[in-house]
Write a protein that holds these residues in place. Sequence first.
Motif, PDB file in Angstrom:
ATOM      1  N   ARG A   7     -11.794   0.499  -1.902  1.00  0.00           N
ATOM      2  CA  ARG A   7     -13.088   0.217  -2.530  1.00  0.00           C
ATOM      3  C   ARG A   7     -14.190   0.292  -1.477  1.00  0.00           C
ATOM      4  N   TYR A  58       6.821  -6.534   1.235  1.00  0.00           N
ATOM      5  CA  TYR A  58       6.216  -7.307   0.144  1.00  0.00           C
ATOM      6  C   TYR A  58       7.275  -7.761  -0.862  1.00  0.00           C
ATOM      7  N   ASP A  92      -0.432  -5.569  -2.339  1.00  0.00           N
ATOM      8  CA  ASP A  92      -0.435  -6.909  -2.908  1.00  0.00           C
ATOM      9  C   ASP A  92      -0.024  -6.827  -4.371  1.00  0.00           C
ATOM     10  N   ALA A  93      -0.168  -7.941  -5.095  1.00  0.00           N
ATOM     11  CA  ALA A  93       0.256  -7.988  -6.495  1.00  0.00           C
ATOM     12  C   ALA A  93      -0.488  -6.953  -7.334  1.00  0.00           C
ATOM     13  N   GLU A  94      -1.774  -6.749  -7.050  1.00  0.00           N
ATOM     14  CA  GLU A  94      -2.564  -5.778  -7.814  1.00  0.00           C
ATOM     15  C   GLU A  94      -2.023  -4.365  -7.634  1.00  0.00           C
ATOM     16  N   LEU A  95      -1.772  -3.999  -6.395  1.00  0.00           N
ATOM     17  CA  LEU A  95      -1.286  -2.645  -6.143  1.00  0.00           C
ATOM     18  C   LEU A  95       0.144  -2.470  -6.653  1.00  0.00           C
ATOM     19  N   ALA A  97       1.420  -3.764  -9.235  1.00  0.00           N
ATOM     20  CA  ALA A  97       1.418  -3.662 -10.699  1.00  0.00           C
ATOM     21  C   ALA A  97       0.702  -2.418 -11.210  1.00  0.00           C
ATOM     22  N   MET A  98       0.045  -1.678 -10.345  1.00  0.00           N
ATOM     23  CA  MET A  98      -0.765  -0.532 -10.762  1.00  0.00           C
ATOM     24  C   MET A  98       0.134   0.645 -11.161  1.00  0.00           C
ATOM     25  N   ARG A 102      -2.956   5.142 -12.964  1.00  0.00           N
ATOM     26  CA  ARG A 102      -4.119   4.388 -12.485  1.00  0.00           C
ATOM     27  C   ARG A 102      -4.321   4.578 -10.996  1.00  0.00           C
ATOM     28  N   GLU A 106      -7.917   5.533  -9.883  1.00  0.00           N
ATOM     29  CA  GLU A 106      -8.744   4.509  -9.244  1.00  0.00           C
ATOM     30  C   GLU A 106      -8.743   4.611  -7.717  1.00  0.00           C
ATOM     31  N   HIS A 127       3.702   1.449 -10.169  1.00  0.00           N
ATOM     32  CA  HIS A 127       4.531   0.321 -10.615  1.00  0.00           C
ATOM     33  C   HIS A 127       5.981   0.755 -10.793  1.00  0.00           C
TER      34      HIS A 127
END
Length: 305
Positions: A7, A58, A92-95, A97-98, A102, A106, A127
Amino acid sequence: MLAQGWREVPAALRGATVALGNLDGVHRGHHAVLAAARAARPDLPLAALTFEPHPREYFRPDDPPFRLTLLPSKRALLAQAGCDAVFALPFDAELAAMTAERFVEEVLHRGLGARHLACGADFAFGHRRGGDTALLAREAARRGIGVSVVPLVTDTEGVLSSTRIRRALQDGYPERAARDLGRPWEIRGEVVHGDKLGRVLGWPTANLWLGRHLEPARGVYAATVALPDGAVARGVANIGRRPTLGGDPQTRLEVHLFDWSGDLYGQEVGVRLEHFQRPDATFAGLEELKAAIAADAEQARALLG
């Protein structure tokens, strides 16, 4: 340049040709991917995209350390290979689960503005590793992004991989690891204070903890050491838990430098394992240990030439 995330990427880093992967070790297979990225779009900046921590760290935090290269070393090696930028995405959890779709939209398209991608034929992402090279090529094409899928580098022993290099080091074959890496394997770390026993024995050592580095075969090695001033010294190293002295709770790396004196405490050095000499051993006492160190040093000098 290092960017830790996707980002708000600076404009100067957007629009690159990007090599994808964990890139642990930055070995000859990874160099093939970097070369393909560069060859496909020589007009663009060359970037590498990797993950920090390594996804395995992770998902399996209780596993023993396995890394060949930590991020600072990886970044330096990628820069030496010609990368203008390294994107170290926080895993991390966001990546985790992506979805793969996406991730392309993104991260690669909107975040990095990538114009070309290169990866190995076994690259999987998203994911539960739901995306493969076919999905990557399809999704990238929809966004006008080129893709180079690079065949795996193989030889008579099979596929060159980080796993193979780790196995060679754990089995006591640093020469095999060096062949696959294209350079000797190096453990980088800060020199810490020990109990000064090496100095008492007449063999002062620089001491490092392995930290998140892979633990190679325990024992004695002929080694070279990259010093803070850029010089390289020769020496003899021991990786182990010092069983003769009652044992240590952690594995440590001790290296005696030949024909060198100075203060390295608190400074970073790189210890390069060149040749494995013998496994860790227990001796009857300090005199026997001292004699063994002298023999090890003589052999290391001969091996290093």
